[in-house]
Design a protein around this motif. Structure first.
Motif, PDB file in Angstrom:
ATOM      1  N   VAL A   1     -49.351 -14.569 -10.352  1.00 58.40           N
ATOM      2  CA  VAL A   1     -48.420 -13.802  -9.522  1.00 58.40           C
ATOM      3  C   VAL A   1     -47.380 -14.759  -8.947  1.00 58.40           C
TER       4      VAL A   1
ATOM      5  N   THR B   1     -45.885  -9.655 -11.938  1.00 61.03           N
ATOM      6  CA  THR B   1     -45.893  -9.179 -10.558  1.00 61.03           C
ATOM      7  C   THR B   1     -45.502 -10.298  -9.598  1.00 61.03           C
ATOM      8  N   THR B   2     -45.114  -9.904  -8.375  1.00 58.00           N
ATOM      9  CA  THR B   2     -44.698 -10.863  -7.351  1.00 58.00           C
ATOM     10  C   THR B   2     -45.325 -10.503  -6.017  1.00 58.00           C
TER      11      THR B   2
ATOM     12  N   LYS C   1     -52.983 -15.116  -2.541  1.00 58.45           N
ATOM     13  CA  LYS C   1     -52.326 -14.794  -3.812  1.00 58.45           C
ATOM     14  C   LYS C   1     -53.229 -15.111  -5.000  1.00 58.45           C
TER      15      LYS C   1
ATOM     16  N   VAL D   1     -50.180  -5.385  -6.699  1.00 56.79           N
ATOM     17  CA  VAL D   1     -50.731  -6.630  -7.237  1.00 56.79           C
ATOM     18  C   VAL D   1     -52.251  -6.590  -7.091  1.00 56.79           C
TER      19      VAL D   1
ATOM     20  N   ALA E   1     -46.842 -19.607  -9.868  1.00 58.99           N
ATOM     21  CA  ALA E   1     -47.564 -18.442 -10.385  1.00 58.99           C
ATOM     22  C   ALA E   1     -48.963 -18.838 -10.844  1.00 58.99           C
TER      23      ALA E   1
ATOM     24  N   GLY F   1     -45.499  -6.837  -4.424  1.00 56.97           N
ATOM     25  CA  GLY F   1     -46.792  -6.279  -4.045  1.00 56.97           C
ATOM     26  C   GLY F   1     -46.811  -5.811  -2.607  1.00 56.97           C
TER      27      GLY F   1
END
Length: 315
Positions: free
Chosen positions: A106, A117-118, A102, A85, A147, A122
């Motif tokens: 994401v 992506t998460t 974060k 990520v 997100a 990541g």
């Protein structure tokens, strides 16, 4: 009684007398063990019959009435994909927890339909071992950020950490603070929004203040007021989906750039904002290993900082 129709399962059974007078969604949740949200979705899709007639989520049930529920077979578990990520920073790491900052776009963990992506993916790609507690796709995740919201998240690495952190979030002892740039000026400048939240009655992709929703409490303080907007410091007691966005919109002061909840696109364009101006700036909790209070802070991402500079300059 259970029967199968290929991709779904039909469950038929009487309503227990102890649920007399309950809403349909609440009764289904208690009888079948799934969430009221899922119960409401099944009712809205026409998959729930009460004494042979389609039933709505707010209909009242009566003891002895026959429920017929068509439930789709559970999908295959969503798998965690180890994928780097870009822009996700590790703020703290020890044997029990990892705290990350974060970035935008994401998700916290995989979910059906999400292809981006998460956080957990990541961390896996970076070689972090996280707790195996929780659903397979949510391992170690004790709370989430949308997100579209940037900022701090803590992920459990040990089983002890997962259990103790989940309890702290349930007990509402975690200090979660956000900064939000909202349209206009709030009156009073500091206050509390105590308004239940549930899915929007007309748009299932949105959430709204709904009388029958889950209790939701948001505390806010005005940090600075500008000509067109106000910077707020927000503390959450509860953690409902889109809680800050929904509560601010209900006050007619949506987050700048939050078009889903009524933000002014002209102001967003003027400030160069392409998402809701909302950032998780502070996270404090009792460390699950040492028992000491720990806290972490996150600076504004570049796009939010730039927009704040513009609004402070009177743009």
């Amino acid at each position: 009684m259970t029967s199968s129709t290929g991709s779904s399962e039909i469950r038929t059974l009487p309503v227990p007398d102890g649920l007399e007078g309950e809403r349909l969604d609440a009764a289904l949740a208690r009888m079948f063990g799934f969430s009221r949200t899922r119960a409401a979705e099944l009712a809205a899709a026409g998959k729930v019959l009460l004494d042979g007639k389609p039933a709505g989520k707010s209909d009242r049930v009566h003891g002895g009435a026959w429920l017929e529920v068509e439930m789709p077979q559970a999908p295959a578990p969503v798998q965690i994909v180890a994928e780097p990520v870009p822009g996700m920073n590790v703020v703290h790491d020890d044997e029990h927890i990892v705290v990350v900052d974060k970035p935008l776009g994401v998700a916290a963990h995989p979910s059906p339909g999400w292809t981006g992506t998460t956080v957990v993916g990541g961390l896996a790609a970076a070689g972090y071992r996280i707790s195996t507690s929780g659903a397979s796709e949510r391992q170690g995740v004790v709370h989430r950020l949308d997100a579209g919201t940037s900022g701090l998240m803590v992920v459990a690495k040990s089983e002890l950490a997962y259990s103790l952190l989940k309890q702290q979030f349930r007990d509402r002892t975690v200090d979660k603070r956000y900064h939000a740039l909202v349209q206009g000026h709030l009156d009073p400048l500091s206050g509390t929004v105590d308004a239940p939240i549930d899915r929007h009655p007309k748009h299932d992709w949105k959430w709204a203040v709904v009388a029958s929703g889950k209790p939701s409490v948001t505390h806010y303080d005005t940090v600075e007021a500008f000509r067109a907007a106000s910077l707020l410091s927000i503390k959450l007691e509860t953690g409902r989906t889109h809680q800050i966005r929904v509560h601010m919109s209900s006050l007619r002061h949506p987050c700048v750039g939050d078009m889903m909840y009524g933000a002014d696109p002209t102001l967003a364009k003027r400030l160069g904002v392409e998402r809701q101006w909302l950032h998780a700036v502070h996270l404090g909790f009792e460390h699950p290993g040492s028992g000491e209070w720990v806290q972490f802070d996150s600076p504004y991402p570049e796009d939010l900082a730039r927009a704040l500079d513009r609004v402070s300059d009177g743009q």
